[in-house]
Enzyme design. Structure first.
Site, PDB file in Angstrom:
ATOM      1  CB  CYS A 141     -20.402   2.365 -18.646  1.00  0.00           C
ATOM      2  SG  CYS A 141     -19.823   3.949 -18.222  1.00  0.00           S
ATOM      3  N   GLY A 182      11.079   6.876  -5.959  1.00  0.00           N
ATOM      4  CA  GLY A 182      10.513   8.217  -5.562  1.00  0.00           C
ATOM      5  C   GLY A 182       9.594   8.352  -4.436  1.00  0.00           C
ATOM      6  CG  ASP A 189      -7.594   5.077  -3.947  1.00  0.00           C
ATOM      7  OD1 ASP A 189      -8.435   5.187  -4.211  1.00  0.00           O
ATOM      8  OD2 ASP A 189      -6.725   4.136  -4.636  1.00  0.00           O
ATOM      9  CD  GLU A 223      -3.097  -0.681   0.111  1.00  0.00           C
ATOM     10  OE1 GLU A 223      -3.220   0.287  -0.394  1.00  0.00           O
ATOM     11  OE2 GLU A 223      -3.666  -1.797  -0.534  1.00  0.00           O
ATOM     12  CE1 TYR A 263      -6.575   3.580  -0.305  1.00  0.00           C
ATOM     13  CE2 TYR A 263      -4.128   3.478   0.047  1.00  0.00           C
ATOM     14  CZ  TYR A 263      -5.328   3.078  -0.682  1.00  0.00           C
ATOM     15  OH  TYR A 263      -5.164   1.896  -1.324  1.00  0.00           O
TER      16      TYR A 263
HETATM   17 FE1  SF4 Z   1     -17.762   4.098 -13.921  1.00  0.00          FE
HETATM   18 FE2  SF4 Z   1     -19.318   3.835 -15.900  1.00  0.00          FE
HETATM   19 FE3  SF4 Z   1     -19.225   2.117 -13.715  1.00  0.00          FE
HETATM   20 FE4  SF4 Z   1     -20.445   4.401 -13.618  1.00  0.00          FE
HETATM   21  S1  SF4 Z   1     -20.920   2.684 -15.099  1.00  0.00           S
HETATM   22  S2  SF4 Z   1     -19.127   3.441 -12.105  1.00  0.00           S
HETATM   23  S3  SF4 Z   1     -19.235   5.679 -14.940  1.00  0.00           S
HETATM   24  S4  SF4 Z   1     -17.550   2.535 -15.256  1.00  0.00           S
END
Ligand code: SF4
Length: 367
Positions: free
Chosen positions: A211, A88, A145, A44, A127
């Site tokens: 999506c 880094g 995060d 982490e 976090y």
């Molecule tokens: Fe992200 Fe699309 Fe999933 Fe919504 S549906 S959380 S915009 S990847």
């Protein structure tokens, strides 16, 4: 300010689909092979502001050299920096080392298993405490995060700036409420990791969410509104400060000169090539080297390089100067006028073995 009822209902619906997706799709990463606190904590810290692919090799080498907390606590700072060289953000390495010493001295060598105990270790923020606590000890605390904030801004179709504390606080409170409820029976660590993994693999930054592959597509408000690619919103950042520096690669036969940076500020306490602020001309650089009493003889070449830190950008000119035999042991000015930094002459081979150099300087030795 807290999330409203509709927002909370959306969050409460996340664990089922996210955990299913995570169990099928999560990447097989070396630090996910067990839930021991030392390797999880190490990963982490290494992963902060650093890509997974860049971390893998460092992680393996670090664990081979220092396989447990006792070994890390007993290591020299030089060895820890050497293992970190090139990764880094060296303050992370220093804090990791200090934290191991605190575990050794205050916790009988056993990593604390409560959230407050983890949070109290040097270099550990909310976090990291949430990530290590949930993954290793099943503590119902979120690990929020930048990836998670981006996913949440899109899920909630929120125009709030994700780099402002108010949004982070709201998201943390909402996720903690979800985790303290029904999630108690399952592993909070898997839920946190599912959120991070969706951020890293599906809900990608720079307007590129996938999506169609996301388990939240059905109920994601950002997807429904068609605004997902425009989110998240950030506050306008202050531009980075530009700093000009002149770097000296002083060569004496096979050796080069190094010195130590001051104990405060950027790259504190690390090795460096001698350097001064501002851009010197070749003549000024030779005069500066003469003032350091290193017998500068020939200016061999000059190279321009840029190195970007989080808040400052160094625009550097590096002068390669051969120094005549018999050069005295020089010293360069520190930040305070009365604070001279002693020069150490070392071969390039020995430099690689024993004197870790931050990338801003090693850039000049790769030529
Ligand atoms: Fe992200 Fe699309 Fe999933 Fe919504 S549906 S959380 S915009 S990847």
């Amino acid at each position: 300010m807290i999330l409203n009822e509709a927002d909370m209902a959306l969050l409460a619906g996340l664990p089922g689909p996210f955990l299913d997706w995570y169990r099928k799709e999560a990447r097989d990463l070396p630090w996910r092979q067990n839930r021991q606190p030392y390797p999880v904590w190490l990963s982490e810290i290494m992963l902060q502001q650093t890509r997974v692919e860049a971390v893998k090799g460092y992680y393996q080498r670090f664990l081979e050299a220092l396989p447990d907390i006792e070994a890390l606590a007993a290591a020299s700072e030089e060895q820890v920096f050497k293992l970190w060289e090139g990764l880094g953000y060296y303050r992370r390495a220093r804090n990791l080392h200090r934290a191991a010493q605190v575990v050794a001295s205050d916790h009988q060598g056993i990593f604390p298993s409560d959230y407050e105990g983890i949070l109290a270790l040097p270099g550990v923020g909310e976090y990291t405490a949430g990530a290590v606590g949930s993954i290793c000890f099943g503590i119902a605390k979120p690990a929020v995060d930048g990836n998670v904030l981006r996913v949440m801004a899109r899920l909630l179709d929120s125009d709030e700036a994700i780099d402002q504390p108010a949004f982070k606080k709201k998201v943390s409170q909402g996720l903690e409420a979800v985790m303290s409820g029904e999630l108690k029976a399952v592993l909070p660590g898997d839920f946190n990791q599912s959120l991070m993994e969706i951020g890293a693999m599906v809900c990608l930054p720079k307007g590129l969410p996938k999506c169609s592959q996301c388990p939240a597509q059905r109920f994601c408000r950002g997807h429904a509104s068609g605004r997902a690619e425009l989110l998240p919103v950030r506050q306008v950042k202050k531009p980075r400060r530009i700093e000009e520096r002149t770097i000296f690669v002083l060569q004496r036969g096979e050796e080069i000169a190094l010195c130590r940076r001051c104990d405060q500020g950027l790259l504190a306490g690390l090795w460096e090539l001698p350097n001064v602020t501002g851009r010197l001309s070749p003549d000024e650089a030779m005069a500066q080297a003469a003032a350091w009493k290193v017998n500068p003889a020939v200016l061999e070449k000059a190279l321009e390089r840029v190195h970007v830190f989080s808040h400052v950008e160094w625009r550097m000119i590096g002068y390669f100067i051969s120094c005549a035999a018999g050069a005295e042991q020089g010293a360069v000015e520190g930040q305070a006028r009365d604070q001279a930094k002693e020069l150490v002459w070392t071969s390039l081979h020995q430099r690689r073995l024993a004197h870790p150099l931050p990338a801003a300087f090693s850039l000049f030795l790769e030529e």
